[in-house]
Motif scaffolding. Structure first.
Motif, short mmCIF file in Angstrom:
data_model
loop_
_atom_site.label_atom_id
_atom_site.label_comp_id
_atom_site.label_asym_id
_atom_site.label_seq_id
_atom_site.Cartn_x
_atom_site.Cartn_y
_atom_site.Cartn_z
N SER A 253 3.84 21.72 -27.62
CA SER A 253 3.16 22.33 -26.14
C SER A 253 3.97 23.35 -25.68
O SER A 253 4.64 23.44 -26.04
N ASP A 254 3.58 23.44 -24.66
CA ASP A 254 4.76 24.98 -23.82
C ASP A 254 6.18 24.03 -23.39
O ASP A 254 6.68 25.23 -23.39
N SER A 279 2.94 28.25 -29.13
CA SER A 279 2.93 26.48 -28.69
C SER A 279 1.67 26.33 -28.44
O SER A 279 0.93 27.30 -29.01
N ILE A 280 1.20 25.70 -27.94
CA ILE A 280 -0.20 25.57 -27.19
C ILE A 280 -0.54 25.07 -25.56
O ILE A 280 0.61 23.86 -25.66
N ASP A 281 -1.12 25.65 -24.76
CA ASP A 281 -1.26 25.23 -23.77
C ASP A 281 -1.95 25.79 -22.92
O ASP A 281 -2.64 25.84 -21.62
N ALA A 286 5.06 29.94 -19.58
CA ALA A 286 4.75 30.15 -21.17
C ALA A 286 4.83 32.12 -20.53
O ALA A 286 5.82 32.98 -21.39
N LEU A 293 5.88 33.37 -24.00
CA LEU A 293 5.53 32.61 -25.60
C LEU A 293 3.90 32.82 -25.56
O LEU A 293 3.43 32.96 -24.97
N SER A 295 0.61 31.66 -26.48
CA SER A 295 0.11 30.49 -26.94
C SER A 295 -1.07 30.43 -27.30
O SER A 295 -1.87 31.73 -26.45
#
Length: 347
Positions: A253-254, A279-281, A286, A293, A295
């Motif tokens: 997750s962020d 990351s992911i979200d 972010a 980030l 992402s």
């Protein structure tokens, strides 16, 4: 004096009853001039909508619920905004609830808390089982969001999601393509949910694709997908011996990633020069972190649109409909935490 009716408002504003209904329900397909005229007539006449009468007349309240684990998480807060906007387009009002990931609360809300009022529910479950939700979906309009832990032929409710395995695989593959060989994963939970299981699977597949070996020492356990757990997990990783310490990390997750970047800053380790972070979200947070980030960004607008339209169709259909799984798109956006190029945000 008798209470004002839709007809009274329509006559005062010089529009049709349907137009008054659209304005009162917040449907945006009305010109601003007409909306102002109707609003003025509503105020002058003291008109108040009667939800009980509408329920008796149509059998519907046009009220739906969105139940998510935690509105303090930017992903769910942003998703809720999209759901409310999409619902307004269809003349629906959204009640927003938090489950805090509690299986009993998820099941309670899935059944339509205050079912006499709600027409349907959009639920993002973490721990309630499919076996518990299946009977609910047979009797009450329900759309699920997020990961699923069952096969396509087991679908027992409408479901909207992204391919989390593929998304995690793409983000990890990006890190491997940078030449990083000791890639850590932050987001594995002791009490696993479908989310972390699938993101871990995608992570492991990308490692295999790159000829890298999964090292459990580089996957510390977390309790929640929040900043503090990201901080603690990265502190543990930063304390590993130099030959084991990661040179990249994929966070589930962020918020985990933002916490991890703080721990790297504390340890005097630079991002991305020493440790690349993805990351992911795709939360707005972010974009504004330092460094910004890299992402995976799920298309939240598409997720909301699919979920609301799917629920509205099921609510308004007079015939039973087959359950469907809808895949929403996502994209990987590369930013400073992996590419290292500092960019000035537009004003």
């Amino acid at each position: 004096m008798a209470a004002a009716t839709l007809k009274d408002v329509a006559m005062r504003a010089g529009v049709s009853i349907k137009t008054v209904s659209n304005v009162v329900r917040g449907v945006p397909r009305v010109s601003e001039a007409t909306r102002e005229r109707v609003t003025r007539a509503v105020r002058e006449l003291g008109y108040r909508p009667n939800p009980s009468a509408r329920r008796l007349r149509t059998g519907r309240s046009d009220l739906i619920a969105l139940a998510v684990p935690d509105l303090a998480m930017p992903y769910f807060a942003e998703l809720a905004q999209h759901v409310r906007a999409e619902a307004a387009e269809l003349g629906l009002t959204v009640l927003i609830e938090e489950t805090m990931g509690d299986a009993r609360e998820e099941l309670r809300l899935a059944t339509g808390v205050g079912a006499a009022l709600l027409d349907g529910v959009i639920l993002s479950p973490l721990h309630v089982s499919l076996d518990e939700l299946a009977p609910v979906a047979d009797e009450f309009p329900l759309v699920l969001l997020g990961e699923r832990s069952y096969e396509r032929d087991q679908v027992a409710a409408d479901h909207v999601l992204i391919d989390n395995v593929a998304a995690a695989r793409e983000a990890t593959a990006h890190l491997a393509a940078l030449g990083r060989t000791r890639i850590a994963a932050i987001g594995v939970k002791a009490q696993a949910s479908a989310t972390d299981r699938q993101r871990l699977e995608g992570f492991q597949r990308a490692l295999h694709d790159a000829g890298l070996t999964y090292d459990p020492r580089l996957a510390p356990s977390v309790k929640e997908f929040d900043r503090r757990n990201g901080l603690l997990a990265m502190r543990a990783l930063a304390s590993l011996p130099p030959g084991v310490r990661p040179d990249a990390v994929f966070c589930f997750s962020d918020l985990l990633a933002i916490g991890a970047q703080r721990a790297l800053h504390e340890a005097g380790m630079t991002v991305p020069e020493q440790v690349a972070v993805a990351s992911i979200d795709g939360s707005e947070e972010a974009l504004y972190s330092t460094p910004s980030l890299t992402s995976v960004i799920p298309d939240k607008a598409a997720i909301a649109s699919l979920a609301v339209k799917c629920l509205a169709t099921r609510i308004r259909s007079e015939e039973p409909l087959p359950f469907e799984v809808h895949l929403a798109p996502y994209r990987l956006v590369v930013r400073e935490s992996t590419e290292g190029v500092r960019r000035r945000l537009p004003p």
